[in-house]
Design a protein around this motif. Structure first.
Motif, PDB file in Angstrom:
ATOM      1  N   ILE A  44      -8.231  15.538   0.612  1.00 47.51           N
ATOM      2  CA  ILE A  44      -7.800  14.406  -0.107  1.00 47.51           C
ATOM      3  C   ILE A  44      -8.933  13.995  -0.919  1.00 47.51           C
ATOM      4  O   ILE A  44      -8.553  13.729  -2.221  1.00 47.51           O
ATOM      5  CB  ILE A  44      -7.088  13.284   0.845  1.00 47.51           C
ATOM      6  N   LYS A  45     -10.028  13.698  -0.696  1.00 43.63           N
ATOM      7  CA  LYS A  45     -11.300  13.521  -1.289  1.00 43.63           C
ATOM      8  C   LYS A  45     -11.528  14.402  -2.371  1.00 43.63           C
ATOM      9  O   LYS A  45     -11.615  14.062  -3.610  1.00 43.63           O
ATOM     10  CB  LYS A  45     -12.257  13.233  -0.325  1.00 43.63           C
ATOM     11  N   ASN A  46     -11.195  15.845  -2.074  1.00 45.41           N
ATOM     12  CA  ASN A  46     -11.639  16.699  -3.091  1.00 45.41           C
ATOM     13  C   ASN A  46     -10.624  16.708  -4.211  1.00 45.41           C
ATOM     14  O   ASN A  46     -10.807  17.151  -5.512  1.00 45.41           O
ATOM     15  CB  ASN A  46     -12.004  18.084  -2.422  1.00 45.41           C
ATOM     16  N   LEU A  47      -9.416  17.140  -3.477  1.00 48.97           N
ATOM     17  CA  LEU A  47      -8.455  17.405  -4.644  1.00 48.97           C
ATOM     18  C   LEU A  47      -7.375  16.189  -4.986  1.00 48.97           C
ATOM     19  O   LEU A  47      -6.742  16.240  -6.051  1.00 48.97           O
ATOM     20  CB  LEU A  47      -7.388  18.250  -3.573  1.00 48.97           C
ATOM     21  N   GLN A  48      -7.612  14.937  -4.460  1.00 51.46           N
ATOM     22  CA  GLN A  48      -6.620  13.672  -4.885  1.00 51.46           C
ATOM     23  C   GLN A  48      -5.469  14.042  -5.188  1.00 51.46           C
ATOM     24  O   GLN A  48      -4.829  13.893  -6.382  1.00 51.46           O
ATOM     25  CB  GLN A  48      -7.587  13.254  -6.042  1.00 51.46           C
ATOM     26  N   PRO A  49      -4.589  14.535  -4.244  1.00 54.35           N
ATOM     27  CA  PRO A  49      -3.035  14.877  -4.479  1.00 54.35           C
ATOM     28  C   PRO A  49      -2.410  13.622  -4.763  1.00 54.35           C
ATOM     29  O   PRO A  49      -2.993  12.314  -4.205  1.00 54.35           O
ATOM     30  CB  PRO A  49      -2.592  15.441  -3.102  1.00 54.35           C
ATOM     31  N   GLU A  50      -1.486  13.578  -5.624  1.00 56.50           N
ATOM     32  CA  GLU A  50      -0.569  12.360  -5.756  1.00 56.50           C
ATOM     33  C   GLU A  50       0.367  11.879  -4.862  1.00 56.50           C
ATOM     34  O   GLU A  50       0.617  10.841  -4.642  1.00 56.50           O
ATOM     35  CB  GLU A  50      -0.003  12.592  -7.242  1.00 56.50           C
ATOM     36  N   HIS A  69      -7.621   4.778   4.629  1.00 58.16           N
ATOM     37  CA  HIS A  69      -8.732   5.308   3.976  1.00 58.16           C
ATOM     38  C   HIS A  69      -8.371   5.426   2.263  1.00 58.16           C
ATOM     39  O   HIS A  69      -9.123   4.872   1.445  1.00 58.16           O
ATOM     40  CB  HIS A  69      -9.586   6.597   4.214  1.00 58.16           C
ATOM     41  N   ILE A  70      -7.286   5.897   2.204  1.00 55.22           N
ATOM     42  CA  ILE A  70      -6.846   6.283   0.830  1.00 55.22           C
ATOM     43  C   ILE A  70      -6.614   4.732   0.196  1.00 55.22           C
ATOM     44  O   ILE A  70      -6.951   4.686  -0.962  1.00 55.22           O
ATOM     45  CB  ILE A  70      -5.436   6.960   1.070  1.00 55.22           C
ATOM     46  N   GLU A  73     -10.163   3.166  -0.563  1.00 51.99           N
ATOM     47  CA  GLU A  73     -10.819   3.656  -1.825  1.00 51.99           C
ATOM     48  C   GLU A  73      -9.964   3.994  -2.899  1.00 51.99           C
ATOM     49  O   GLU A  73     -10.318   4.831  -3.865  1.00 51.99           O
ATOM     50  CB  GLU A  73     -11.178   4.887  -1.212  1.00 51.99           C
ATOM     51  N   ASN A  74      -8.853   3.165  -2.819  1.00 48.84           N
ATOM     52  CA  ASN A  74      -8.141   3.169  -4.047  1.00 48.84           C
ATOM     53  C   ASN A  74      -7.512   4.474  -4.900  1.00 48.84           C
ATOM     54  O   ASN A  74      -7.848   4.717  -5.995  1.00 48.84           O
ATOM     55  CB  ASN A  74      -8.673   2.336  -5.202  1.00 48.84           C
ATOM     56  N   LEU A  75      -7.255   5.260  -4.124  1.00 45.59           N
ATOM     57  CA  LEU A  75      -6.986   6.743  -4.425  1.00 45.59           C
ATOM     58  C   LEU A  75      -5.540   6.870  -5.010  1.00 45.59           C
ATOM     59  O   LEU A  75      -5.284   7.590  -5.923  1.00 45.59           O
ATOM     60  CB  LEU A  75      -7.280   7.743  -3.177  1.00 45.59           C
ATOM     61  N   GLY A  76      -4.721   5.918  -4.748  1.00 43.01           N
ATOM     62  CA  GLY A  76      -3.486   5.742  -5.216  1.00 43.01           C
ATOM     63  C   GLY A  76      -2.311   6.964  -4.850  1.00 43.01           C
ATOM     64  O   GLY A  76      -1.149   6.781  -5.380  1.00 43.01           O
ATOM     65  N   LYS A  90       4.220   1.771  15.507  1.00 49.47           N
ATOM     66  CA  LYS A  90       3.014   1.871  14.539  1.00 49.47           C
ATOM     67  C   LYS A  90       3.692   1.907  13.197  1.00 49.47           C
ATOM     68  O   LYS A  90       3.070   1.794  12.121  1.00 49.47           O
ATOM     69  CB  LYS A  90       2.544   3.215  14.680  1.00 49.47           C
ATOM     70  N   LEU A  91       5.010   1.585  12.932  1.00 50.01           N
ATOM     71  CA  LEU A  91       5.648   1.594  11.601  1.00 50.01           C
ATOM     72  C   LEU A  91       5.394   0.197  10.713  1.00 50.01           C
ATOM     73  O   LEU A  91       5.247   0.339   9.664  1.00 50.01           O
ATOM     74  CB  LEU A  91       7.188   1.531  11.874  1.00 50.01           C
ATOM     75  N   LYS A  92       5.198  -0.784  11.746  1.00 45.38           N
ATOM     76  CA  LYS A  92       4.681  -1.981  10.889  1.00 45.38           C
ATOM     77  C   LYS A  92       3.376  -1.785  10.178  1.00 45.38           C
ATOM     78  O   LYS A  92       3.150  -2.132   8.849  1.00 45.38           O
ATOM     79  CB  LYS A  92       4.480  -2.982  11.777  1.00 45.38           C
ATOM     80  N   LYS A  93       2.524  -0.977  10.834  1.00 42.36           N
ATOM     81  CA  LYS A  93       1.094  -0.670  10.087  1.00 42.36           C
ATOM     82  C   LYS A  93       1.575   0.279   9.285  1.00 42.36           C
ATOM     83  O   LYS A  93       0.859  -0.122   7.808  1.00 42.36           O
ATOM     84  CB  LYS A  93       0.264   0.022  11.229  1.00 42.36           C
ATOM     85  N   ALA A  94       2.452   0.998   9.227  1.00 46.83           N
ATOM     86  CA  ALA A  94       2.804   2.089   7.982  1.00 46.83           C
ATOM     87  C   ALA A  94       3.219   1.366   6.636  1.00 46.83           C
ATOM     88  O   ALA A  94       3.036   1.491   5.756  1.00 46.83           O
ATOM     89  CB  ALA A  94       3.694   3.134   8.545  1.00 46.83           C
ATOM     90  N   ILE A  95       3.919   0.230   6.953  1.00 47.59           N
ATOM     91  CA  ILE A  95       4.472  -0.529   5.957  1.00 47.59           C
ATOM     92  C   ILE A  95       3.358  -1.317   5.497  1.00 47.59           C
ATOM     93  O   ILE A  95       3.301  -1.616   4.218  1.00 47.59           O
ATOM     94  CB  ILE A  95       5.704  -1.596   6.534  1.00 47.59           C
ATOM     95  N   GLU A  96       2.344  -1.788   6.080  1.00 44.12           N
ATOM     96  CA  GLU A  96       1.330  -2.508   5.567  1.00 44.12           C
ATOM     97  C   GLU A  96       0.447  -1.839   4.749  1.00 44.12           C
ATOM     98  O   GLU A  96      -0.126  -2.062   3.581  1.00 44.12           O
ATOM     99  CB  GLU A  96       0.498  -3.127   6.679  1.00 44.12           C
ATOM    100  N   LEU A  97       0.498  -0.313   5.149  1.00 46.09           N
ATOM    101  CA  LEU A  97      -0.196   0.491   4.225  1.00 46.09           C
ATOM    102  C   LEU A  97       0.453   1.197   2.933  1.00 46.09           C
ATOM    103  O   LEU A  97       0.055   1.979   2.201  1.00 46.09           O
ATOM    104  CB  LEU A  97      -0.704   1.693   5.083  1.00 46.09           C
ATOM    105  N   LYS A  98       1.758   0.445   2.765  1.00 50.40           N
ATOM    106  CA  LYS A  98       2.543   0.719   1.502  1.00 50.40           C
ATOM    107  C   LYS A  98       2.886   2.222   1.663  1.00 50.40           C
ATOM    108  O   LYS A  98       2.860   2.640   0.374  1.00 50.40           O
ATOM    109  CB  LYS A  98       1.808   0.201   0.277  1.00 50.40           C
ATOM    110  N   ALA A  99       3.581   2.771   2.780  1.00 48.74           N
ATOM    111  CA  ALA A  99       3.829   3.997   2.715  1.00 48.74           C
ATOM    112  C   ALA A  99       5.316   3.968   1.800  1.00 48.74           C
ATOM    113  O   ALA A  99       6.016   3.254   1.950  1.00 48.74           O
ATOM    114  CB  ALA A  99       4.056   4.639   4.086  1.00 48.74           C
ATOM    115  N   THR A 100       5.160   5.190   1.105  1.00 48.09           N
ATOM    116  CA  THR A 100       6.562   5.384   0.404  1.00 48.09           C
ATOM    117  C   THR A 100       7.858   5.366   1.401  1.00 48.09           C
ATOM    118  O   THR A 100       8.837   5.104   1.025  1.00 48.09           O
ATOM    119  CB  THR A 100       6.601   6.674  -0.458  1.00 48.09           C
ATOM    120  N   ASP A 101       7.671   6.209   2.386  1.00 42.51           N
ATOM    121  CA  ASP A 101       8.590   6.481   3.447  1.00 42.51           C
ATOM    122  C   ASP A 101       8.115   6.999   4.886  1.00 42.51           C
ATOM    123  O   ASP A 101       6.867   7.403   4.664  1.00 42.51           O
ATOM    124  CB  ASP A 101       9.841   7.308   2.858  1.00 42.51           C
ATOM    125  N   TYR A 102       8.944   6.945   5.677  1.00 45.09           N
ATOM    126  CA  TYR A 102       8.636   7.674   6.928  1.00 45.09           C
ATOM    127  C   TYR A 102       9.615   8.328   7.447  1.00 45.09           C
ATOM    128  O   TYR A 102      11.061   7.965   7.299  1.00 45.09           O
ATOM    129  CB  TYR A 102       8.216   6.453   8.122  1.00 45.09           C
TER     130      TYR A 102
END
Length: 534
Positions: A44-50, A69-70, A73-76, A90-102
């Motif tokens: 992810i750090k090297n390739l910075q996938p969208e 980490h993403i 470090e504002n990788l977007g 763990k889904l609440k944490k996923a939402i806090e991390l602004k996941a697109t979906d699960y």
């Protein structure tokens, strides 16, 4: 083309996703896969996938650690989590991390396609937002409305204090009176990227103008406030009223505004609007915190679906005991999916006993979590919203003044949901069970089990087992054994076929074990059966 990385420690899932996605057709391309968390973070750090497809549980760094980490470090990158039922808390944490979906494992290909489309649209929206903000900065001096909006955006992003913001607004002849309490409301058009493709430039400008005009009229009717347009399709409202934060009447004011925005936009513009509402506060210097809460609440539409209102107060557990209670809701949801009315009532009764122990705000959160995930299950099954007897139950919970009122809402909703699922199962079960029987028949010579059948049907083994027994009156093992013996009896009538060959053709590598199973089923050994009927 948008870049995608797949990270999962299960090679079958990892390679399955890699091979089954029509990358070019979706406007995507794969930058590779990662077999554990450490490798994934390095790539992810090297390739910075969208877009990053992340398994929550992996060796080394887990999916949530990587996502954190993403974000730090504002990788977007847009994040799609792969998760099992055990990861429910763990889904609440996923939402806090602004996941697109699960997505729940085993992953359904259609759901993965939809998640990738959603991530792709969010990337387009972000690009559109960036372009829009860039244009705003270039045209700030054109008129006072744009200047006002820029001042308010800076305020939301903590680039100005409340006092400085009010002074700047007064310079522009914009007056805002902060009364006894306030809340922040984020209202967003659903599927905005689709609407942009549908509208021409004239229609787009007309709809965006009308959207803001409707919201402005509602705001003037119910209270005092400011409207901020962060980007086309999304409006943020800072709303104030004459009731204090602890006065129940303030809840009604802010809930009415949210509901009216939805109703009026649907009625006059045909638009679906999702809304996030912050906690109610009194100190205007805390508007930024309220804005973050409203955004967090709005992101819950990725779970429930579009055209929904989410109140931060209802989705933010404040204690470990509450989180444990929310985790117990999983068992209730599993029985709900099967339409098992008896078990739903039994588990719900125990849930209600626990619910009575909590303070009203905690009871609201726990109940809302249950209904949010129940509604998500209904949405995933393609059930029409009009079949729900109780409209907008989350807003009703938000308005509730006693635990008894909350319990009545939950009980009525769960009864309605159970009836819906029972009806759905009647419609679809025959097709699923026939497909299961066909698969069993075609694989009798193999070492098959319930898990392999569930994988073929893209269902959980427990759900399939319950469904199969409910539809046939037999367990999977009973039905499979009966089917094997039926074929075996037919083969035994051919004297040219050895008993060891019959055993292999019905899935028994050991002829002795086959003889034992046959005798248990038919009351005689294969040799005795052949002697009797030949």
């Amino acid at each position: 083309m948008i870049s995608v990385l797949v990270a999962d420690d299960e090679i079958n899932i990892r390679e399955g996703i890699q091979k089954s996605i029509p990358w070019t057709e979706l406007g995507l391309y794969s930058v590779g896969t990662a077999k554990n968390g450490d490798v994934a973070w390095s790539q992810i750090k090297n390739l910075q996938p969208e877009i990053v497809i992340l398994d929550i549980n992996m060796p080394g760094m887990n999916g949530l650690d990587i996502a954190e980490h993403i974000r730090n470090e504002n990788l977007g990158s847009q994040i799609i989590f792969l998760t099992g039922y055990d990861d429910f808390p763990k889904l609440k944490k996923a939402i806090e991390l602004k996941a697109t979906d699960y997505l729940l494992k085993p992953v359904v290909l259609k759901d993965l396609h939809n998640a990738l489309e959603k991530a792709k649209n969010q990337i387009k929206e972000i690009r559109s937002t960036q372009e829009y903000i860039k244009n705003i900065k270039g045209k700030l001096k054109e008129n006072s409305e744009i200047t006002t909006n820029k001042i308010l955006i800076d305020f939301l992003y903590q680039q100005r204090s409340y006092t400085e913001t009010i002074e700047k607004l007064l310079d522009l002849n914009v007056h805002f009176q902060m009364r006894k309490s306030f809340t922040v409301i984020c209202a967003e058009m659903d599927e905005f990227e689709f609407l942009l493709e549908k509208w021409n430039i004239k229609d787009r400008n007309l709809y965006i103008f009308a959207y803001r005009k409707i919201v402005q009229e509602i705001l003037e009717l119910f209270g005092d406030g400011l409207i901020i347009s962060e980007y086309p399709g999304k409006l943020t409202l800072i709303v104030s009223c004459e009731y204090s934060a602890t006065d129940p009447r303030s809840i009604y004011v802010y809930a009415n505004i949210s509901e009216e925005v939805q109703k009026k936009c649907a009625k006059f513009l045909g638009l679906s609007i999702s809304i996030g509402v912050s906690n109610i506060r009194e100190n205007p210097e805390e508007i930024h915190e309220s804005y973050q809460e409203a955004i967090f609440a709005l992101n819950y539409k990725s779970i429930v679906g579009p055209k929904s209102i989410h109140y931060y107060q209802l989705i933010h557990p404040s204690s470990d005991s509450m989180i444990k209670t929310i985790g117990k809701e999983l068992f209730l949801l599993n029985e709900l999916k099967v339409g098992n009315e008896g078990m739903v009532k039994e588990i719900l009764n125990k849930f209600i006993i626990e619910l009575k122990k909590y303070k009203i705000n905690e009871a609201k959160i726990i109940s809302s979590q249950l209904l949010i995930f129940a509604i998500r299950i209904i949405s995933n099954k393609g059930i029409e919203e009009k079949k729900l007897k109780i409209a907008d139950p989350l807003s009703k919970i938000y308005r509730a003044e006693t635990n008894s009122q909350i319990i009545d809402i939950v009980t009525n909703c769960m009864s309605n949901f159970t009836d819906i699922f029972k009806q759905q199962e009647k419609i679809k079960n025959p097709k699923i069970i026939e497909e299961a029987k066909k698969w069993i028949k075609n694989h009798l010579s193999e070492d098959i089990n319930l898990n392999s059948l569930a994988s073929h049907l893209h269902m959980s083994p427990n759900y399939l087992s319950s469904l199969f027994k409910q539809a046939t009156g037999e367990t999977y093992i009973e039905y499979t054994t009966k089917s094997r013996m039926k074929v075996a009896k037919k083969l035994l009538l051919d004297p040219e076929v050895k008993i060891s060959s019959v055993a292999r053709q019905v899935g028994f590598n050991d002829s002795n074990y086959f003889s034992i199973a046959f005798k248990k089923s038919e009351g005689m050994t294969p040799t005795q059966y052949r002697a009797r009927y030949l």
